[in-house]
Design an enzyme around this catalytic site. Sequence first.
Site, PDB file in Angstrom:
ATOM      1  N   GLY A   1       0.795  -1.225   0.000  1.00 42.19           N
ATOM      2  CA  GLY A   1       0.000   0.000   0.000  1.00 42.19           C
ATOM      3  C   GLY A   1       0.822   1.267   0.000  1.00 42.19           C
TER       4      GLY A   1
ATOM      5  N   LEU B   1      -6.376  -5.193  -2.239  1.00 39.29           N
ATOM      6  CA  LEU B   1      -6.596  -4.317  -3.382  1.00 39.29           C
ATOM      7  C   LEU B   1      -7.172  -2.961  -3.002  1.00 39.29           C
ATOM      8  CD1 LEU B   1      -7.943  -6.786  -6.097  1.00 39.29           C
ATOM      9  CD2 LEU B   1      -5.620  -5.938  -5.773  1.00 39.29           C
TER      10      LEU B   1
ATOM     11  N   ARG C   1      -6.142  -0.938  -0.882  1.00 35.80           N
ATOM     12  CA  ARG C   1      -5.083   0.034  -0.578  1.00 35.80           C
ATOM     13  C   ARG C   1      -3.857  -0.124  -1.471  1.00 35.80           C
ATOM     14  NH1 ARG C   1      -4.489  -4.143   2.865  1.00 35.80           N
ATOM     15  NH2 ARG C   1      -2.397  -4.812   3.506  1.00 35.80           N
TER      16      ARG C   1
ATOM     17  N   CYS D   1      -2.050  -4.671   9.587  1.00 41.28           N
ATOM     18  CA  CYS D   1      -3.211  -4.393   8.752  1.00 41.28           C
ATOM     19  C   CYS D   1      -4.184  -5.555   8.789  1.00 41.28           C
ATOM     20  CB  CYS D   1      -2.765  -4.123   7.313  1.00 41.28           C
ATOM     21  SG  CYS D   1      -1.773  -2.621   7.124  1.00 41.28           S
TER      22      CYS D   1
END
Length: 325
Positions: free
Chosen positions: A33, A63, A65, A177
Amino acid sequence: MSRYARQIALPEFGPAAQDRLAAAHVLIVGAGGLAAPVLQYLVGAGVGRITLMDGDRVSVTNLHRQTLFRMDDIGKSKADTAAHHMAHLNPDSTIMAVSAPLDPANASDHVTSADLVLDCADSFAASYVASDTCLAAGIPLISASVVGTSGYCGGFCGGAPSLRAVFPDLPERAGSCAADGVLGPSVGVVGSLQAQMAMAVLTGMTPAPLGQLVTFEAIGHRFGGFRFDRAHEPQGGFGFIAPAQTRPDDWLVDLRAAGEAGPALPDATRLQVTDFDRSDIRPDGRRAVLACRTGLRSWQAATRLRARWDGDITLIALGDLPQGD
């Protein structure tokens, strides 16, 4: 030069700055990201050479980020795919994709060949390895991280204090994340800031971002930060090695739970972090090598061991098995 006319027109930039970008070699660690805006802006600006390192593959859960990738890219190497897409953005920029993570075994070769390192990895172990290597080599490092809705970006090494000078200890729990979630635009904001700091270092803009940390909180749209030019390098921190750098006489400890996914670590003693509260757990004069998946449990066990033993302690972050294996 019409491609770069709008940035060359800036009084703070000019033709000399453009020449420095064209001659620069940047190492980018991680193709996720943060690397999405970093790559697009640095390639678009005309950075001459980029080495891009990432051992992972594109996943549908990323996808939102990792905006360099498309549905057709799922399952492909992140580094190879990102390099392919960027080749269509600017032929002036040459990108070498390395489908492997930065680790203690390969860090020196990759870092010392670059003029600037950008830490875009989602791994604090990789961040510390990059910082340690950059500090030793005198190479500037722009390191950034985003978890949830909060992030930071800072300029380290290359004459400024290292990442360890600002973050000498790890938290009790390392966010990620995957576990904590993350907002795509938050990553984009911090990644864009990382690209701007990189441009400033490469072109010699003043004031230099080295020795500065900027924070961002998406909820409330707040920026903060501070300078740390005079921060002292901590003494006695724990370094990382790669599994291949262990020695036969090491006291090798695997802190992962039985059955936990990841690379095998033959001949290791399996313990838990809490076992290191016991006085009888010690390496008897050997080098203590403590391993886990991310490095966090190894750091926690090392902190407990250091409280009663002053021998050599080093850590291994084993990571996960490569996707698709």
